[in-house]
Write a protein that holds these residues in place. Structure first.
Motif, PDB file in Angstrom:
ATOM      1  N   ALA A  24       0.837  -1.206   0.000  1.00  0.00           N
ATOM      2  CA  ALA A  24       0.000   0.000   0.000  1.00  0.00           C
ATOM      3  C   ALA A  24       0.872   1.256   0.000  1.00  0.00           C
ATOM      4  O   ALA A  24       0.550   2.244  -0.670  1.00  0.00           O
ATOM      5  N   LEU A  37      -7.961   2.551  -1.672  1.00  0.00           N
ATOM      6  CA  LEU A  37      -7.858   1.182  -1.177  1.00  0.00           C
ATOM      7  C   LEU A  37      -9.108   0.930  -0.341  1.00  0.00           C
ATOM      8  O   LEU A  37      -9.461   1.743   0.518  1.00  0.00           O
ATOM      9  N   TYR A  47      -9.093  -3.782   1.754  1.00  0.00           N
ATOM     10  CA  TYR A  47      -7.826  -4.018   1.061  1.00  0.00           C
ATOM     11  C   TYR A  47      -6.890  -4.877   1.911  1.00  0.00           C
ATOM     12  O   TYR A  47      -6.075  -5.629   1.386  1.00  0.00           O
ATOM     13  N   HIS A  87      -9.931 -10.367   0.463  1.00  0.00           N
ATOM     14  CA  HIS A  87      -9.175  -9.188   0.028  1.00  0.00           C
ATOM     15  C   HIS A  87     -10.016  -8.478  -1.032  1.00  0.00           C
ATOM     16  O   HIS A  87     -10.496  -9.108  -1.971  1.00  0.00           O
ATOM     17  N   THR A  89     -10.104  -5.294  -3.747  1.00  0.00           N
ATOM     18  CA  THR A  89      -9.181  -4.391  -4.423  1.00  0.00           C
ATOM     19  C   THR A  89      -9.773  -3.910  -5.741  1.00  0.00           C
ATOM     20  O   THR A  89     -10.806  -4.400  -6.193  1.00  0.00           O
ATOM     21  N   LYS A  93      -5.949   1.423  -9.075  1.00  0.00           N
ATOM     22  CA  LYS A  93      -6.181   2.112  -7.796  1.00  0.00           C
ATOM     23  C   LYS A  93      -6.463   3.599  -8.005  1.00  0.00           C
ATOM     24  O   LYS A  93      -6.677   4.329  -7.056  1.00  0.00           O
ATOM     25  N   ASN A 110      -0.605   0.004 -12.613  1.00  0.00           N
ATOM     26  CA  ASN A 110      -1.462  -0.630 -11.620  1.00  0.00           C
ATOM     27  C   ASN A 110      -1.513  -2.148 -11.632  1.00  0.00           C
ATOM     28  O   ASN A 110      -1.590  -2.763 -10.571  1.00  0.00           O
ATOM     29  N   GLU A 117      -0.519  -8.488  -5.222  1.00  0.00           N
ATOM     30  CA  GLU A 117      -1.545  -8.831  -4.236  1.00  0.00           C
ATOM     31  C   GLU A 117      -1.884 -10.320  -4.330  1.00  0.00           C
ATOM     32  O   GLU A 117      -1.952 -11.015  -3.302  1.00  0.00           O
TER      33      GLU A 117
END
Length: 183
Positions: A24, A37, A47, A87, A89, A93, A110, A117
């Motif tokens: 992050a 996030l 996130y 998670h 996402t 982002k 990105n 991740e």
């Protein structure tokens, strides 16, 4: 689950969260605009969820503030089905107008974060939130060996009165995650 595995799983999850926190920071350093996030809220990890189920939206909208009615629908459904450690996402982002595509330079910035991740989490199930996310995921090699599913985007569902359809789709995600023994 054998009792000896519980401390090991807790240790692995703690390590994942630390890696997500580090990522992050890297995202914030790389992205020119304020990155979005998904927040940890109401017991949902957002996130920072460390489970092996990953919900992937296309990109954040710059014209909404968390929590919207759709956000409450999504997070509430995650809680209902025991997916609060999933998670959550975005493939990009970078907030933008809801009808804009991810540009090639934006994709270059990105998508490597999304791939990291998946690696950090050792993801086993990726759930595309909406058609645009599903299409983008279809182009990625990183998801070739990971099972994928699609649900309607929660904002669309709440906007168009399709909450029941969304809840049914989320139940299917829950059932598949149970079959894979990842929740």
């Amino acid at each position: 689950m054998p009792l000896l595995l519980i401390p090991l799983i807790a240790y692995q999850m703690a390590g994942r969260k630390e890696k997500l926190e580090q990522l992050a920071t890297e995202i914030a350093d790389e992205i020119e605009a304020e990155p979005f996030l998904f927040p940890s809220e109401w017991g949902v990890g957002g996130y920072f969820g460390t489970g092996k189920v990953v919900f992937a939206a296309y990109k954040p909208s710059m014209d909404s503030n968390f929590p919207t009615r759709g956000d409450r629908l999504f997070y509430g459904t995650l809680i209902t089905y025991g997916l609060e450690n999933a998670h959550i996402t975005d493939l990009s982002k970078e907030p933008g107008e809801s009808d804009t595509d991810i540009t090639p330079p934006e994709r270059q910035r990105n998508i490597p974060f999304f791939e990291q991740e998946l690696d950090i989490l050792d993801a086993e199930l990726v759930v595309a939130l909406g058609e645009r996310a599903e299409t983008e995921l279809g182009w990625m090699e990183a998801t070739d060996n990971i099972e994928t599913m699609r649900v309607n985007h929660y904002a669309w569902a709440s906007r168009w009165g399709e909450e029941e359809t969304f809840i049914t789709q989320m139940k299917e995600v829950y059932q598949r995650a149970r079959e894979l023994e990842i929740i």
